[in-house]
Design a protein around this motif. Sequence first.
Motif, PDB file in Angstrom:
ATOM      1  N   THR A 258       0.826  -1.204   0.000  1.00  0.00           N
ATOM      2  CA  THR A 258       0.000   0.000   0.000  1.00  0.00           C
ATOM      3  C   THR A 258       0.861   1.256   0.000  1.00  0.00           C
ATOM      4  OG1 THR A 258      -1.793  -1.141   1.154  1.00  0.00           O
ATOM      5  CG2 THR A 258      -1.785   1.258   1.270  1.00  0.00           C
ATOM      6  N   SER A 259       1.931   1.229   0.773  1.00  0.00           N
ATOM      7  CA  SER A 259       2.824   2.390   0.825  1.00  0.00           C
ATOM      8  C   SER A 259       3.429   2.682  -0.540  1.00  0.00           C
ATOM      9  CB  SER A 259       3.919   2.139   1.864  1.00  0.00           C
ATOM     10  OG  SER A 259       4.820   3.224   1.900  1.00  0.00           O
ATOM     11  N   ARG A 260       3.835   1.644  -1.265  1.00  0.00           N
ATOM     12  CA  ARG A 260       4.416   1.846  -2.589  1.00  0.00           C
ATOM     13  C   ARG A 260       3.389   2.355  -3.583  1.00  0.00           C
ATOM     14  NH1 ARG A 260       8.189  -3.654  -2.881  1.00  0.00           N
ATOM     15  NH2 ARG A 260       9.714  -2.963  -1.291  1.00  0.00           N
ATOM     16  N   LEU A 261       2.169   1.820  -3.518  1.00  0.00           N
ATOM     17  CA  LEU A 261       1.109   2.316  -4.395  1.00  0.00           C
ATOM     18  C   LEU A 261       0.808   3.781  -4.108  1.00  0.00           C
ATOM     19  CD1 LEU A 261      -1.350  -0.732  -4.368  1.00  0.00           C
ATOM     20  CD2 LEU A 261       0.113   0.004  -6.265  1.00  0.00           C
ATOM     21  N   SER A 262       0.718   4.123  -2.833  1.00  0.00           N
ATOM     22  CA  SER A 262       0.428   5.514  -2.465  1.00  0.00           C
ATOM     23  C   SER A 262       1.554   6.444  -2.912  1.00  0.00           C
ATOM     24  CB  SER A 262       0.227   5.631  -0.949  1.00  0.00           C
ATOM     25  OG  SER A 262      -0.883   4.868  -0.530  1.00  0.00           O
ATOM     26  N   ASP A 263       2.787   5.972  -2.810  1.00  0.00           N
ATOM     27  CA  ASP A 263       3.913   6.793  -3.272  1.00  0.00           C
ATOM     28  C   ASP A 263       3.820   7.050  -4.770  1.00  0.00           C
ATOM     29  OD1 ASP A 263       4.999   7.025  -0.762  1.00  0.00           O
ATOM     30  OD2 ASP A 263       6.384   5.335  -0.987  1.00  0.00           O
ATOM     31  N   GLY A 264       3.409   6.031  -5.535  1.00  0.00           N
ATOM     32  CA  GLY A 264       3.286   6.220  -6.980  1.00  0.00           C
ATOM     33  C   GLY A 264       2.233   7.242  -7.337  1.00  0.00           C
ATOM     34  N   VAL A 265       1.052   7.137  -6.698  1.00  0.00           N
ATOM     35  CA  VAL A 265      -0.022   8.102  -6.965  1.00  0.00           C
ATOM     36  C   VAL A 265       0.386   9.491  -6.504  1.00  0.00           C
ATOM     37  CG1 VAL A 265      -2.397   8.739  -6.389  1.00  0.00           C
ATOM     38  CG2 VAL A 265      -1.832   6.363  -6.905  1.00  0.00           C
ATOM     39  N   ALA A 266       1.031   9.589  -5.346  1.00  0.00           N
ATOM     40  CA  ALA A 266       1.475  10.888  -4.852  1.00  0.00           C
ATOM     41  C   ALA A 266       2.486  11.519  -5.815  1.00  0.00           C
ATOM     42  CB  ALA A 266       2.082  10.736  -3.458  1.00  0.00           C
ATOM     43  N   GLY A 267       3.350  10.704  -6.418  1.00  0.00           N
ATOM     44  CA  GLY A 267       4.305  11.232  -7.401  1.00  0.00           C
ATOM     45  C   GLY A 267       3.600  11.756  -8.636  1.00  0.00           C
ATOM     46  N   ASP A 268       2.575  11.010  -9.119  1.00  0.00           N
ATOM     47  CA  ASP A 268       1.808  11.484 -10.271  1.00  0.00           C
ATOM     48  C   ASP A 268       1.120  12.808  -9.969  1.00  0.00           C
ATOM     49  OD1 ASP A 268       2.611   9.208 -11.558  1.00  0.00           O
ATOM     50  OD2 ASP A 268       0.730   8.107 -11.199  1.00  0.00           O
ATOM     51  N   ILE A 269       0.540  12.912  -8.773  1.00  0.00           N
ATOM     52  CA  ILE A 269      -0.159  14.146  -8.403  1.00  0.00           C
ATOM     53  C   ILE A 269       0.827  15.300  -8.287  1.00  0.00           C
ATOM     54  CG2 ILE A 269      -1.436  15.260  -6.520  1.00  0.00           C
ATOM     55  CD1 ILE A 269      -2.820  12.572  -6.031  1.00  0.00           C
ATOM     56  N   ALA A 270       1.994  15.039  -7.710  1.00  0.00           N
ATOM     57  CA  ALA A 270       3.003  16.096  -7.599  1.00  0.00           C
ATOM     58  C   ALA A 270       3.457  16.564  -8.969  1.00  0.00           C
ATOM     59  CB  ALA A 270       4.193  15.577  -6.792  1.00  0.00           C
ATOM     60  N   MET A 271       3.630  15.635  -9.924  1.00  0.00           N
ATOM     61  CA  MET A 271       4.040  16.010 -11.273  1.00  0.00           C
ATOM     62  C   MET A 271       2.974  16.847 -11.966  1.00  0.00           C
ATOM     63  SD  MET A 271       4.948  13.554 -14.525  1.00  0.00           S
ATOM     64  CE  MET A 271       3.209  13.133 -14.700  1.00  0.00           C
ATOM     65  N   MET A 272       1.702  16.404 -11.874  1.00  0.00           N
ATOM     66  CA  MET A 272       0.627  17.149 -12.522  1.00  0.00           C
ATOM     67  C   MET A 272       0.465  18.524 -11.902  1.00  0.00           C
ATOM     68  SD  MET A 272      -0.485  15.394 -14.993  1.00  0.00           S
ATOM     69  CE  MET A 272      -1.866  16.481 -15.336  1.00  0.00           C
ATOM     70  N   THR A 273       0.656  18.635 -10.613  1.00  0.00           N
ATOM     71  CA  THR A 273       0.550  19.946  -9.953  1.00  0.00           C
ATOM     72  C   THR A 273       1.659  20.876 -10.428  1.00  0.00           C
ATOM     73  OG1 THR A 273      -0.448  18.891  -8.015  1.00  0.00           O
ATOM     74  CG2 THR A 273       0.450  21.103  -7.724  1.00  0.00           C
ATOM     75  N   THR A 274       2.856  20.353 -10.579  1.00  0.00           N
ATOM     76  CA  THR A 274       3.986  21.158 -11.042  1.00  0.00           C
ATOM     77  C   THR A 274       3.766  21.606 -12.484  1.00  0.00           C
ATOM     78  OG1 THR A 274       5.476  19.950  -9.576  1.00  0.00           O
ATOM     79  CG2 THR A 274       6.489  21.188 -11.388  1.00  0.00           C
TER      80      THR A 274
END
Length: 439
Positions: free
Chosen positions: A44-60
Amino acid sequence: MSAFRHFLPRGLFARTLLIFVLPVALMQVAVVWSFFEQHWETVTSRLSDGVAGDIAMMTTLYEDDLADPEAFRRQADIAMTTMRLSVDFRPGETLPTARRTSFFRTLDRTLQRALSGQLEQNFWFDTTRYPNYVDIRVEVDGGILRYIALRERVFATTGNIFLLWIIGATTILTGVSVIFIRNQIKPIRRLADAAEQFGRGQDVAHFRPAGATEVRQAAHAFLKMRDRIRRQLEQRTALLAGVSHDLRTPLTRLRLQLALMPDTPEREDAKRDITEMQEMLDEYLDFARGQANEETARTDLNALVEDVIEDARRAGSHIDLVAGEPIEADIRPGSVKRSLSNLVNNAREHGENVAVSIRRADAGRIEILVDDDGPGIPPDQYENALKPFNRLDESRNPNRKGVGLGLAIARDVARGHGGEIRLSESPMGGLRACLSLPG
């Protein structure tokens, strides 16, 4: 260890079930803890990290192309196609202030940690609003970026299935254990019931050994013990009955010889001695006979008590009956009547006034109380008074007849019914004898 004994169940069924279920439950708890703490939380932690990275990229990317709405739409289409991440800009909105917590708090903690590590902006998320999606919002200049991510991209959804499987397996194992243990306990309960019935003098011919080998061995041992006790009782009865019969013949001859002798004081003394010997023989025979060859029957105890009192009143005694509610019980009426008669006769021999009452006591038991106003018995002599052939001459202004078997016979009958005879001080000042019987 002794501290835990108070919390352990007392019944064999409950204890056996605890032996079966507790290790299984502990094993399942250990497996669940290991799965969630090690494997599931890591995935779960790895999945959440992946989604959080996608969200951070889209926000940037959005902040870089803030003045170009067309570029943002193209980026949102790419995010939906390649990342399965829905992006929507909501101008003028602010982050919500309240958030609902998931039942599995690990989910929220993992996502919170992942977003905090990837985003510098303020954010808010909700994992409970939509069954299959997670709502994540990020604060940017001019409004809010709202992300809708598939739940399976954020969390390992198979954890719930695994948990349900563990609970289902434990339930099935517990059910099988209950059925198995109940079948093993039934023969033990039947053996206990048979022993209880035999202790009350009831017939247990229907009892058959069953169950595990050890239970069958105990059942066979019980049947052998029953046969030995029956033979001993039959031999005791036959012995005393034979002695009584053999002695009645010379006593009868002595009576005939005394009837032919002149009427003298010596003749009257001899007649009294013969009468006393006859009463002793009858008492011996009553004690030996006990409750043999009498079947249990539903009996009106009030009527039985009234019959005993009427018999005593015809002998010239003053006896009061305290009437109560109608009470019936499964007893051997002849034996109980003999027991109660002995108690009443003992009371009227040593007291001028006697009172008899019947009542229901605790635990559904029935008590027949016989009170007198005689001299009573010291409390330390109560147990001795109930022993066979014990005559308390010093305390009860002696037994003028008999051999001290009256109370012993009464107690023998009571115990044969699963009851007891208890002696205590009477409210009338003398002795109270309580005949306690199961309801």
